[in-house]
Design a protein around this motif. Structure first.
Motif, short mmCIF file in Angstrom:
data_model
loop_
_atom_site.label_atom_id
_atom_site.label_comp_id
_atom_site.label_asym_id
_atom_site.label_seq_id
_atom_site.Cartn_x
_atom_site.Cartn_y
_atom_site.Cartn_z
N VAL A 33 -4.69 6.55 -4.47
CA VAL A 33 -4.92 5.26 -3.83
C VAL A 33 -3.63 4.44 -3.81
CG1 VAL A 33 -6.21 3.09 -3.96
CG2 VAL A 33 -7.37 5.25 -4.45
N ALA A 34 -2.85 4.55 -4.87
CA ALA A 34 -1.58 3.82 -4.94
C ALA A 34 -0.62 4.31 -3.85
CB ALA A 34 -0.95 3.99 -6.32
N VAL A 35 -0.57 5.61 -3.62
CA VAL A 35 0.30 6.16 -2.57
C VAL A 35 -0.10 5.60 -1.21
CG1 VAL A 35 0.87 8.26 -1.29
CG2 VAL A 35 0.92 8.27 -3.79
N ILE A 36 -1.40 5.59 -0.95
CA ILE A 36 -1.89 5.07 0.34
C ILE A 36 -1.64 3.58 0.46
CG2 ILE A 36 -4.00 4.63 1.66
CD1 ILE A 36 -5.04 7.33 0.61
N GLY A 37 -1.91 2.83 -0.63
CA GLY A 37 -1.69 1.39 -0.59
C GLY A 37 -0.24 1.03 -0.36
N GLU A 38 0.66 1.72 -1.04
CA GLU A 38 2.09 1.46 -0.86
C GLU A 38 2.52 1.76 0.57
OE1 GLU A 38 6.44 2.85 -2.64
OE2 GLU A 38 4.58 3.64 -3.51
N TYR A 39 2.05 2.87 1.11
CA TYR A 39 2.40 3.26 2.49
C TYR A 39 1.87 2.22 3.48
CZ TYR A 39 2.60 6.22 6.69
OH TYR A 39 2.85 6.73 7.94
N LEU A 40 0.62 1.82 3.31
CA LEU A 40 0.01 0.84 4.21
C LEU A 40 0.75 -0.49 4.17
CD1 LEU A 40 -2.43 -0.38 5.86
CD2 LEU A 40 -3.49 -0.84 3.63
N ILE A 41 0.98 -1.02 2.98
CA ILE A 41 1.58 -2.34 2.86
C ILE A 41 3.04 -2.34 3.30
CG2 ILE A 41 2.18 -4.16 1.21
CD1 ILE A 41 -0.33 -3.27 -0.39
N THR A 42 3.76 -1.25 2.99
CA THR A 42 5.16 -1.16 3.41
C THR A 42 5.27 -1.14 4.93
OG1 THR A 42 5.77 0.04 1.40
CG2 THR A 42 7.25 0.25 3.29
#
Length: 256
Positions: A33-42
């Motif tokens: 979830v952290a990988v997806i969240g970082e990708y989305l927000i970036t």
């Protein structure tokens, strides 16, 4: 165990995974979830609008119910949701993004999919009841989230070398090659001068510079020899043409 309405287990603070994106710190249920969240927000920060970190309107983890509900637990409680620039995109207000921004948002969401191509993030602007433009949440199970995260990992690994990195590598490689050539030309090391034919007289070994000069001289000599041969062949052909013309009574260039 309590779960938020997307099916993910409500987390204690000690169970959270924290990640940094767009200058802010956000919580996630696990590393995928952290990988997806970082990708989305970036990408949101780069392609939609800047995430204003100093302003306290970017949220993630909060154990609470959905606003206005007494039974439905928010996805924020399971650390599977993030709110971005909440002061600009107030819950319940439509059209807080421009059409161009919405297109960019949908491109980002379309790139976060599992192996079947199903999206794993939903945007609050698509809610059928109360719209929530600030809000992004996970809408898939752990398996699909892991698949989407693995896709992002492979993508980001491929993009680790930026165009600037490649340019720097090329420049450094060129410097090393030139330095090698310089060192080779300045060396006193001798190059064996091998005989071409067995009966040739022995020749002295040469330095690198001498060998290169010798190659250049040989090339010049070859060009001169080729030119002389060409002149001889041309003269011979002209002599033959003149002899044939004389024998047939047709001077060179005469029309038949």
């Amino acid at each position: 165990m309590a779960t938020s309405y997307n099916g993910w287990t409500v987390r204690d603070r000690g169970q959270l995974i924290w990640f940094t994106a767009a200058g802010g710190s956000f919580a996630a249920a696990n590393r995928d979830v952290a990988v997806i969240g970082e990708y989305l927000i970036t990408r949101f920060d780069r392609e939609v609008e800047k995430v204003h970190g100093p302003v306290l309107d970017d949220w993630s983890y909060a154990v609470r119910n959905v606003r206005g509900s007494t039974t439905s637990i928010s996805c924020h409680a399971s650390a599977t949701a993030w709110d971005l620039n909440a002061l600009r995109h107030v819950r319940g207000k439509r059209g807080t993004f421009t059409a161009k921004q919405v297109r960019a948002l949908r491109r980002i969401l379309a790139d976060i999919t599992d192996d079947r191509g199903d999206r794993v993030i939903r945007w609050g602007g698509d809610f059928s009841t109360v719209v929530d433009d600030m809000h992004f949440e996970v809408v898939a199970g752990e398996r699909s989230v892991r698949q989407a995260a693995d896709k992002i990992r492979r993508l980001t690994q491929e993009d680790d070398v930026t165009p600037e990195d490649r340019k720097a590598i090329a420049e450094q490689s060129a410097k090393l090659v030139l330095a090698g050539i310089r060192d080779m030309l300045l060396t006193d090391r001798m190059v064996p001068n091998q005989k071409v034919n067995d009966d040739d007289a022995p020749a002295r070994d040469m330095t690198i510079v001498g060998a290169l000069s010798n190659v250049e001289l040989n090339q010049d000599q070859q060009i001169q020899n080729d030119g002389a041969r060409h002149k001889l062949v041309t003269a011979g052909i002209n002599d033959i043409k003149a002899a044939l013309a004389k024998a047939t009574g047709n001077p060179p260039g005469a029309k038949q």
